[in-house]
Each structure stands twice: as C-alpha cells, then as structure tokens.
Design an enzyme around this catalytic site. Structure first.
Site, PDB file in Angstrom:
ATOM      1  N   GLU A 277       0.855  -1.193   0.000  1.00  6.32           N
ATOM      2  CA  GLU A 277       0.000   0.000   0.000  1.00  6.32           C
ATOM      3  C   GLU A 277       0.890   1.242   0.000  1.00  6.32           C
ATOM      4  OE1 GLU A 277      -3.858   0.317   1.724  1.00  6.32           O
ATOM      5  OE2 GLU A 277      -3.647  -1.638   2.678  1.00  6.32           O
TER       6      GLU A 277
ATOM      7  N   GLU B 254      -1.633  -0.596  13.464  1.00 13.27           N
ATOM      8  CA  GLU B 254      -2.899  -0.392  12.762  1.00 13.27           C
ATOM      9  C   GLU B 254      -4.076  -0.870  13.621  1.00 13.27           C
ATOM     10  OE1 GLU B 254      -3.071  -2.615   9.125  1.00 13.27           O
ATOM     11  OE2 GLU B 254      -4.674  -1.367   8.299  1.00 13.27           O
TER      12      GLU B 254
HETATM   13  C1  BGC Z   1      -5.327   1.407   4.911  1.00 11.77           C
HETATM   14  C2  BGC Z   1      -5.954   2.325   5.905  1.00 11.77           C
HETATM   15  C3  BGC Z   1      -7.011   3.061   5.171  1.00 11.77           C
HETATM   16  C4  BGC Z   1      -8.034   2.013   4.831  1.00 11.77           C
HETATM   17  C5  BGC Z   1      -9.319   2.488   4.273  1.00 11.77           C
HETATM   18  C6  BGC Z   1      -6.347   0.410   4.512  1.00 11.77           C
HETATM   19  O1  BGC Z   1      -5.919  -0.562   3.687  1.00 11.77           O
HETATM   20  O2  BGC Z   1      -4.151   0.852   5.357  1.00 11.77           O
HETATM   21  O3  BGC Z   1      -5.185   2.953   6.784  1.00 11.77           O
HETATM   22  O4  BGC Z   1      -7.493   4.212   5.724  1.00 11.77           O
HETATM   23  O5  BGC Z   1      -7.501   0.994   4.045  1.00 11.77           O
HETATM   24  O6  BGC Z   1     -10.224   2.112   5.102  1.00 11.77           O
END
Ligand code: BGC
Length: 731
Positions: free
Chosen positions: A353, A613
């Site tokens: 990501e 997270e």
């Molecule tokens: C990210 C988050 C992001 C989310 C959307 C994820 O994959 O790592 O931090 O805000 O997707 O809900």
C-alpha cells in the site's frame, strides 16, 4: 520549466534494469573560459521515476527518491541543485532513473496493472547551466546527444525492493536513446520538503531464530534501507528480507507485507565495498540474512547499518512524563510520523500500500503539526488533493489518486476541509485557505449533490468507523451508523468552509444556512446514540441537542465496558477530547494510562516501537490479529498526542489567533502521573507547559512567548510573555 531541454528515454525498453544517462563535456566552450571563471552552475532535473544524479562521480544534493511523489498527471516537481563546486575542466554528468512511484506497480497490483506500468518510459529531462564570470552561459540540456547505459541496478520497485550488481560494468551495455514528448505543462518547481537520510542505526542484536534463520534486530521500526559494508569477491551475494515483527515462536514474519517482496539483493564486486539501495525504501525493524558470503557465521553487526529516510522536517514538539510506558508511546508516535512522512502522508511504509490515505491523514494532522513543522509538506499534498479532485468535487481515498474511480468516503474525503484548516490553525498562513478554498467548497458541494437525503449525507459507500472494536464479526467496520458518521462530517466540513470563508472575507451565508439545516436534520434523525463513536461525534461536533448528555452517555459506555474504548479510526481521535471537555478528565486519563488491551499502551507491553494499525495487532496469546491487514507502523491512532499537547499540557492557539499568536494554556493534571513536560516551538517562539506533583500541590510552570490566557483549577489568568508559576491543590 526546463527550457531548451528535451525528454529522453531508452529507444527500447530496458525492462527491470534502470538506465543511467550520461553527458560528458568540457568547460571550455570558448577560449576564455576556465574553471576559475565559473560564477556558478546549476542542474535542473526531473524524471518519470526516481533519479539520483552525480557529477564526476560525486552525488548531487542529498534528496533521496527525487523528484518525490506528486499527482504526476497534474504535477511533476523539478529540483534545481547548485553544482558549482563539483565541476572540473573535464566532466561527466550521470543520472540514474529507477521506477519509483511513477512506474512501479502500486496498490495491490494485478498483472494488467503491471503491464501498463511496464509500458511507461524511464524518461529524463535535465538542464545543466554554467554561468561564467563574464556573463556567458554554457547550456547542457538533455537531448539526443546524451548517452545511456544499463546501470548496476538490475531491478528496483517500490514494493519489491532492489537488486544491485556491483560487478556489472555499465560501459559494456550502452543503450540507444531517443527524444520524446514527455510531460511539459505539468512540470512545477519543488514545492514540498525534500526526502533525506535522517539517522543511522546499528544492530541491537543478531540471533538465530527457532527456524534457523539469521536475523538482525535494529531495535526500532524505521522506514529507509540497510547499508552493507563488507569485504567480498566478485559475484558473492548478499540477500536481505525485511520484517516488522517476529511471530510468537520468535521466527521472522513477513505475511503482513502481503504481495510486497521487500528484498534487497546485492551482488558484490572484488574487495571492500559499501552499498545501500538508492531508488526504493522499506519499512522494517528486522532483516533476515538469506544469503551472505561466508554464511551465517560471517554475519557481524559492523557490516549492517539501518538508514532512516523521510521528509526533512524540523521537530517542534516534545513530550515527556513520569510514566515510562507513556514516554514510549510518545516516542512511537514520533517514529510513526517519521516512517510515514516520505513525501506523502501514508498509511504505512511496508506492505503493498504505502499510499496517501486521506482518512489517516486528516485524523493525524493536528498531532503531526505539533510534532514537526509540516507546513510545506502538507501544502504540497493538499495541492495534489485539489489537483486530483474530480469536477463533481469527489475526493479519492488516496492522494496521489492512483486508485481512480473510487467513491468518496466520509471522514476520508473530508481531508479536503480538515487539513487546510488545521494547517491554518497551526501555522497561520491564510494562503493555504485561499488556495484550497475552492477544493473545500467542492467537497461540500459533492456531498450535497450525491446524498439521498437533503441536509444529511446518506446512501454513500463509506469505511465507517474503520477497525472499530465494536465491528460485527468478520467486518472491518465498527458498528456505528454510517449515515450518522457521514452526516456528522458533512456538518464538520461545512462548518470549516464557513470558518475559512470568514478568514478570507468571503460570503458564506449559503454555508451558514446549510450548516443550520444539517444540525437540525441530524438532531431529528438521531435523537439517541448507540455506540461510543456515535456519542463522540454528536458531542465533539456539537450536533447533539444536548452535548453534555451525549458525553455522559459516552462516559457510561466506556465505564460499563470496563473502562475500555471500542472506537476505530473515526471515533478514537476525539474520544479523550469529549471526555475531558465534558467533565470526565480522570476517565480520559484512565483510558490513556490503561495498559491492558485495548489501549494505547497495550502494544508497548508487546514491544511496539511504532503505532499499530490494530489495537491488537499482536493478541494477548501472541497470535496475530490477521494476516492481510496488520501493519505495525500505522500512525492514525497516534493522533492521541494532540490531546496530550492540547489538553493534558493544555497548549492551544487562542480562538482567532492562529499560529499561537496568542495562546490558551489549560493543563489537566492527573495524580497517576507525577509530572508531565511539554514544549512546542511555534511560529511565535517556544511554548512550554510543565506540571508536577509537589507534596499536596500541583506546581505548574508555563513559558509563553506571547500573551496567554492560563487556566489553572478553573481560574483564568491573563498574562504577558514570560515564565509563570502557579500552584493548585491536588484533589
Ligand atoms: C489502509 C488504511 C485506510 C483504509 C481504508 C487500509 O488498507 O491501510 O489505513 O485508511 O484501508 O479504510
């Protein structure tokens, strides 16, 4: 932007191999010119990828991963370097171009996406300008007269890492090049902060895991790369894998990197050598040494150094206290910011990501602005947000908007309004509001035109209270009503447009009416709340008919749950604010000081060195929360620091005085903490707020460079610049 220069690229694709472009030239363009008659020389350059330039074998500048990451469709930064000191009579300018964000597959790439990225050229455009003391200039623009070679970098991508062959001889592999029509209208001068190497970390320990792997622990999760220094033979191989955590058995764990291979492969040349990847980066604390000349026994700590890479930001905020776990949390929040501020505010720096998620950015921005001077950093990113915003006003989930055709989510797209306002409050420049005002209005306009219920935001597709602990089983979304969340943010963004418009002297009557209507519709639609996050939003954004009652309900929900938070990305940032604003200071502290899961301190008891997270990224039994969505460097929940700066220490700009031109200091001490010390270097000077327990009294020491309103134990004191000491009884 770069006059006279032409874009150049390999005439045939070099595949994964990064090309290095080169231009040899001598100074003497006329008989009178010599090195001593050079007044100055500059190189202006940008590339479709990331580049590193050198003149006569010496690196130009210290920008890592230049030209940085912008919304390339609209904006591509050009850097200009002073290269006067690097010139000789005979010169060779070399510029290597890697795939970077421009050409690496990004965001869960499938094969089609990989193919599409592979079609884009490793374009370069540059101009070296030498100005002589007699006023003459010598121009060396990129064009068909430049040369190119295959470089030693045989592979480099953002997610998968880098392969470098030190024994390869580029001069053995010339590449034909051609001029082409690359981006022109989109070239802009460098706007953000440059990315640089910030610090170097030596291994904390080297050990063998139960699975027999040789692993190096740097003791701290960072973003950057590993440098190796070793004596070796040509063709020897060093292969390193990166990881954030070990599994519960103590083995190297990479599943949470998902598809990102995150490997550094280095083929040695003969003799002593030092190298690190230059065209990519990794998020990691541990490396596994998969191959090493001489095997595991030859792996020594002096061979490996972790190099921290991030945007070059000035640290402005410092927090410390009598509680070591809390201090570790403060430290982890700083590391979370460093690790995710690599030119763009990202969600995480390691897995497939590393994107500019808007929700994460708006949640964290206030904390970010206390910790570091982030004005130029966010200004650049907000320019990208505005450039990427669709004509109907909708904002993609990530900026730069590489996902495309996404629906906007509440609390994510609202970054369009929240971030400019926070930047204005922190740094006081109304220009940020001026340049983003249209984007702010467009965002509110998008909600107005896309909702299915007038004066509310209903019917969209949202992330809800993302990762809330009250999520139904199998879902990432907390159980708070998505329409309520969306409507609360509709009100919030509308209010921010009103505030920004007032600063700019704009007519905002339309937004005032809209705001009143949203509040009325909200109160009618949601007279009662069911979750912590619903209470939080209703009270924090002043939407509830009775905000005190909403806060009372929140306090009860938290207490009834055993003093536990249930909130996700949307509710958590305001949780402690609502509690302390409505008379529950002690409960707010209980949540912050809680060590058991779920809490901010729980990850620290599990060895965290950055912000996770998930509240339970590593569960109490040592299992991982999940394999596919489990980052150990996600700054979002680090937003709690803004409560510590602004409430616990109590340092805030006074209403109407952005950039701390006048301040309010209202500390909220708690007996469970013997002392708290906070300093913040504002645009108007250093502000400090310390409190400590002294016998049966609180002793407050407050230093202010500007007029301040200090509130101690409910009593207001208007003071002039200076250092002020107060006492109050401990209750
Ligand atoms: C990210 C988050 C992001 C989310 C959307 C994820 O994959 O790592 O931090 O805000 O997707 O809900």
């Amino acid at each position: 932007m770069i006059p006279n220069a032409k874009w150049i690229r390999p005439a045939q694709t070099t595949g994964d191999v990064c090309p290095v472009y080169s231009k040899q030239f001598s100074l003497f363009s006329s008989p009178n010119q010599s090195l001593s008659s050079v007044a100055h020389a500059t190189l202006s350059v940008t590339a479709m990828g990331v580049y590193e330039a050198s003149l006569n074998g010496k690196r130009i500048g210290d920008f890592v991963l230049a030209p940085g990451w912008t919304s390339y469709r609209h904006r591509l930064q050009v850097q200009t370097y002073d290269v006067t000191e690097l010139l000789s009579s005979e010169n060779e300018l070399s510029i290597i171009v890697g795939k970077g964000w421009y050409r690496s597959p990004l965001a869960w790439p499938d094969e089609a996406h990989r193919q599409q990225k592979a079609q884009i050229s490793a374009g370069l455009i540059a101009l070296l300008t030498i100005t002589y003391t007699d006023g003459n200039t010598q121009l060396l623009p990129t064009g068909a007269d430049w040369s190119a070679y295959e470089s030693n970098v045989r592979f480099s991508e953002i997610y998968d890492g880098e392969t470098y062959d030190a024994a390869f001889d580029p001069s053995s592999a010339p590449i034909a090049i051609e001029e082409f029509d690359g981006p022109s209208d989109t070239l802009i001068a460098q706007q953000g902060e440059k990315i640089t190497e910030q610090e170097r970390i030596v291994p904390a320990r080297i050990f063998t895991t139960p699975a027999g792997e040789t692993v190096i622990d740097f003791g701290q999760e960072i973003t950057g790369y590993v440098e190796v220094s070793l004596d070796a033979h040509a063709g020897d191989c060093v292969e390193l894998s990166h990881a954030e955590v070990l599994d519960k058995h103590g083995n190297f764990y990479t599943e949470n990197y998902r598809a990102a291979k995150a490997k550094f492969l280095y083929f040695c040349k003969e003799g002593f050598q030092t190298w690190h990847p230059k065209l990519t980066f990794f998020g990691f604390r541990y490396i596994r040494v998969d191959h090493f000349p001489g095997g595991a026994d030859a792996v020594r700590p002096d061979i490996f150094t972790a190099v921290v890479v991030c945007s070059d930001l000035q640290r402005t905020g410092f927090l410390s206290s009598s509680n070591p776990l809390l201090n570790k949390l403060f430290d982890n929040i700083i590391w979370g910011q460093k690790g995710n501020f690599v030119d763009v505010p990202t969600d995480c720096p390691q897995r497939d990501e590393r994107l500019g998620w808007t929700g994460d950015a708006q949640v964290f921005i206030r904390t970010a602005c206390y910790n570091f001077d982030t004005e130029a950093f966010y200004r650049k990113w907000l320019s990208d947000l505005a450039a990427d915003q669709y004509p109907d006003g909708h904002v993609d989930h990530v900026i730069p908007a590489i996902l495309e055709n996404q629906k906007s989510s509440a609390a994510w797209g609202d970054a369009a309004c929240v971030c400019p306002w926070e930047l204005y409050l922190a740094f006081g420049d109304a220009n940020i509001l001026r340049s983003q005002f249209n984007s702010m209005k467009k965002w509110v306009g998008y909600i107005t035109s896309s909702t299915t219920t007038k004066n509310l935001w209903t019917g969209g597709e949202h992330y809800g209270d993302w990762l809330g602990l009250d999520a139904p089983s199998g879902s990432y979304k907390g159980s708070s009503d998505e329409d309520l969340i969306a409507s609360a943010f509709y009100a919030h963004s509308t209010e921010l447009v009103m505030k920004a418009g007032n600063v700019l002297g704009e007519d905002v009557s339309e937004y005032e009416t809209l705001y009143k209507n949203i509040v009325a519709a909200f109160q009618e639609t949601w007279p009662v709340y069911h979750t912590q996050t619903e209470c939080i939003l209703a009270a924090h954004f002043h939407l509830a008919k009775d905000c005190q009652a909403a806060a009372d309900q929140l306090a009860k929900l938290v207490t009834d749950a055993g003093v536990q938070l249930k909130t996700g990305f949307v509710g958590t940032p305001y949780l402690l604010h609502v509690l302390s604003d409505y008379g529950y200071v002690s409960l707010a502290w209980s949540l912050l000081l809680r060590e058991n899961y779920p809490s901010w301190l729980y990850p620290i008891t599990k060895g965290a060195t950055t912000i996770w997270e998930h509240w339970d990224g590593i569960m109490e039994n040592g299992d991982f929360w999940t394999r596919d969505m489990n980052s150990y460097n996600h700054y979002a929940y680090g937003a709690v620091a803004d409560w510590v700066y602004g409430n616990a220490a109590g340092i805030r700009p006074l209403d109407g005085y952005p950039a701390y031109e006048k301040i309010s200091v209202s500390p909220l001490p708690d007996k469970r903490l013997g002392w708290l010390s906070c300093s913040y270097r504002s645009r108007h000077g250093l502000i400090r707020s310390d409190w400590k327990l002294q016998g049966d009294q609180w002793r407050y020491e407050i230093e202010t460079p500007v007029d301040a309103v200090i509130t101690i134990a409910g009593q207001k004191h208007e003071v002039a610049p200076g250092t002020w000491i107060f006492f109050s009884a401990v209750e």
